[in-house]
Design a protein around this motif. Structure first.
Motif, PDB file in Angstrom:
ATOM      1  N   GLY A 153       0.868  -1.340   0.046  1.00  0.00           N
ATOM      2  CA  GLY A 153      -0.086   0.098   0.153  1.00  0.00           C
ATOM      3  C   GLY A 153       0.876   1.191   0.147  1.00  0.00           C
ATOM      4  O   GLY A 153       1.847   1.303   0.732  1.00  0.00           O
ATOM      5  N   LYS A 154       0.580   1.985  -0.712  1.00  0.00           N
ATOM      6  CA  LYS A 154       1.151   3.494  -1.226  1.00  0.00           C
ATOM      7  C   LYS A 154       0.719   4.834  -0.643  1.00  0.00           C
ATOM      8  O   LYS A 154       1.490   5.478  -0.030  1.00  0.00           O
ATOM      9  N   ALA A 155      -0.527   4.941  -0.801  1.00  0.00           N
ATOM     10  CA  ALA A 155      -1.039   6.263  -0.873  1.00  0.00           C
ATOM     11  C   ALA A 155      -2.725   6.103  -0.498  1.00  0.00           C
ATOM     12  O   ALA A 155      -3.170   5.036  -1.181  1.00  0.00           O
ATOM     13  N   PHE A 156      -3.275   7.067   0.081  1.00  0.00           N
ATOM     14  CA  PHE A 156      -4.728   7.215   0.012  1.00  0.00           C
ATOM     15  C   PHE A 156      -5.162   8.547  -0.933  1.00  0.00           C
ATOM     16  O   PHE A 156      -4.401   9.316  -0.805  1.00  0.00           O
ATOM     17  N   TRP A 157      -6.134   8.172  -1.836  1.00  0.00           N
ATOM     18  CA  TRP A 157      -6.459   9.114  -2.777  1.00  0.00           C
ATOM     19  C   TRP A 157      -8.193   9.314  -2.236  1.00  0.00           C
ATOM     20  O   TRP A 157      -8.871   8.563  -2.264  1.00  0.00           O
ATOM     21  N   PRO A 158      -8.506  10.268  -2.189  1.00  0.00           N
ATOM     22  CA  PRO A 158      -9.979  10.807  -1.844  1.00  0.00           C
ATOM     23  C   PRO A 158     -10.858  10.632  -2.762  1.00  0.00           C
ATOM     24  O   PRO A 158     -10.191  11.127  -3.977  1.00  0.00           O
ATOM     25  N   ASN A 159     -12.131  10.349  -2.688  1.00  0.00           N
ATOM     26  CA  ASN A 159     -12.979  10.772  -3.757  1.00  0.00           C
ATOM     27  C   ASN A 159     -13.994  11.433  -3.229  1.00  0.00           C
ATOM     28  O   ASN A 159     -14.296  12.701  -3.648  1.00  0.00           O
ATOM     29  N   GLY A 160     -14.878  11.191  -2.152  1.00  0.00           N
ATOM     30  CA  GLY A 160     -15.648  12.020  -1.525  1.00  0.00           C
ATOM     31  C   GLY A 160     -16.946  11.203  -0.808  1.00  0.00           C
ATOM     32  O   GLY A 160     -16.974   9.979  -0.554  1.00  0.00           O
ATOM     33  N   PHE A 161     -17.677  12.044  -0.104  1.00  0.00           N
ATOM     34  CA  PHE A 161     -18.847  11.604   0.765  1.00  0.00           C
ATOM     35  C   PHE A 161     -19.859  10.894  -0.391  1.00  0.00           C
ATOM     36  O   PHE A 161     -20.223  11.342  -1.449  1.00  0.00           O
ATOM     37  N   LYS A 162     -20.646   9.600   0.004  1.00  0.00           N
ATOM     38  CA  LYS A 162     -21.430   9.155  -0.913  1.00  0.00           C
ATOM     39  C   LYS A 162     -22.915   9.771  -0.559  1.00  0.00           C
ATOM     40  O   LYS A 162     -22.989  10.053   0.632  1.00  0.00           O
ATOM     41  N   ASN A 163     -23.580   9.868  -1.838  1.00  0.00           N
ATOM     42  CA  ASN A 163     -25.053  10.366  -1.561  1.00  0.00           C
ATOM     43  C   ASN A 163     -25.932   9.071  -2.379  1.00  0.00           C
ATOM     44  O   ASN A 163     -25.803   8.842  -3.213  1.00  0.00           O
ATOM     45  N   PHE A 164     -27.191   9.299  -1.725  1.00  0.00           N
ATOM     46  CA  PHE A 164     -28.389   8.501  -2.289  1.00  0.00           C
ATOM     47  C   PHE A 164     -28.845   8.872  -3.591  1.00  0.00           C
ATOM     48  O   PHE A 164     -29.167  10.053  -3.556  1.00  0.00           O
TER      49      PHE A 164
END
Length: 343
Positions: A153-164
């Motif tokens: 494992g090298k790094a975390f990349w965000p995407n975002g909060f999920k929405n319905f």
């Protein structure tokens, strides 16, 4: 005499092999040029213009610049090489060298990676970033389950909060979900989430979600604003609620054997490029999600309901059974560690 001569030849040959890397196939940085570069195959499943897609391309650009073209990152977006179900196996077998899956894809190796699916575990973007920068997050990378499967494992990349989102009705109160079926990533936590809302779920690959929504195989889904936008789900959904109930984040994983055989000087430059691309991805996610929400609103085909914190709290209470069932699976240590990072 003949025996002595034979042993001398064998010994000399062994020394030559050792000088060349012991026959392991290891190469030095001088072996790689612009005309004959070291190739890193980077496979991912999202669109080119998604947060992940742009960040992957930026990483490839940085690697090219920093190594003067001696290392080439070949980026394969939109499941061109492998889909959700296949990319982890492809990484372990060395068919690709780098992937950026949604972290829940790692559940087959370590169930704790479902932490992002625990309802309303993260407070806001600052809380998420604090987690990425913490030893709590690094403990997931250090687990034996990765190394034993030739993964680093090298790094975390965000995407975002999920929405319905849904095709049937606005999703605000717990009862609004009853009887509907939602596309979800694989995982028992997500199954329990929808069960707590008296709804069903179906595991469908990301690349096939648009068709599933269009054909009515499922009624709705859950996505960050940017995924909902770049995959054009607003064309096949009628209602969208800013629930921010869970996270969809990525982690960069590489084939451990491949990475460790990389010449040290080139590996250092590649890691520098990845660190810079990670900073870029973290800033890009917030901007792109904000832009995507405005685009979804302006599309005119989706009714967007902006939920209040009080309404989210009601949903959170309805999903408490998820914590009752999975706190031990995700582990109290990880959940408490994340909770402690709130400001």
């Amino acid at each position: 005499m003949k025996k002595w001569l034979l042993l001398t030849i064998i010994s000399a040959f062994a020394l030559v092999l050792a000088a060349c890397g012991g026959g392991s196939g290891a190469k030095s940085s001088e072996d790689y040029t612009k005309e004959n570069p070291l190739v890193i195959k980077f496979s991912h499943v999202t669109a080119i213009d998604s947060v992940k897609g742009k960040s992957a391309d930026y990483f490839a650009q940085l690697v090219d610049e920093k190594t003067d073209g001696r290392v080439k990152v070949e980026v394969y977006p939109s499941s061109q090489l492998y889909g959700d179900a296949d990319e982890l196996d492809a990484l372990m077998s060395g068919n690709v060298h780098m992937i950026a899956p949604s972290v829940t894809k790692m559940v087959k190796l370590d169930p704790r990676w479902q932490y992002v699916d625990m309802p309303f575990l993260f407070q806001d973007a600052e809380h998420v970033q604090a987690f990425f920068d913490s030893e709590v997050a690094q403990s997931l990378f250090k687990a034996d389950a990765l190394a034993s499967n030739d993964i680093m494992g090298k790094a975390f990349w965000p995407n975002g909060f999920k929405n319905f989102s849904s095709n049937k009705n606005p999703l605000v109160k717990p009862e609004d979900f009853a009887g509907q079926k939602f596309r979800a990533q694989a995982g028992k936590v997500l199954e329990a989430q929808f069960k707590a809302l008296n709804a069903g779920s179906a595991t469908i690959s990301f690349g096939e979600t648009y068709a599933a929504l269009q054909q009515g195989t499922v009624d709705g889904t859950e996505n960050p604003h940017n995924n909902f936008d770049t995959m054009k789900f607003y064309e096949v959904q009628k209602y969208y609620s800013t629930s921010a109930h869970g996270r969809l984040d990525y982690a960069i994983f590489v084939n451990k054997s491949f990475w460790e055989k990389m010449p040290e000087d080139l590996g250092k430059l590649v890691d520098e490029a990845l660190a810079e691309a990670t900073t870029y991805a973290q800033g890009l996610a917030a901007d792109e999600n904000a832009k995507s929400l405005e685009k979804i609103k302006s599309a005119g085909s989706v009714e967007v309901y902006e939920m209040s914190q009080a309404e989210r709290d009601v949903l959170k209470e309805a999903m408490q059974p998820v914590y009752d069932e999975f706190a031990d699976v995700i582990t109290k240590e990880l959940i408490d560690g994340i909770e402690a990072l709130k400001k």
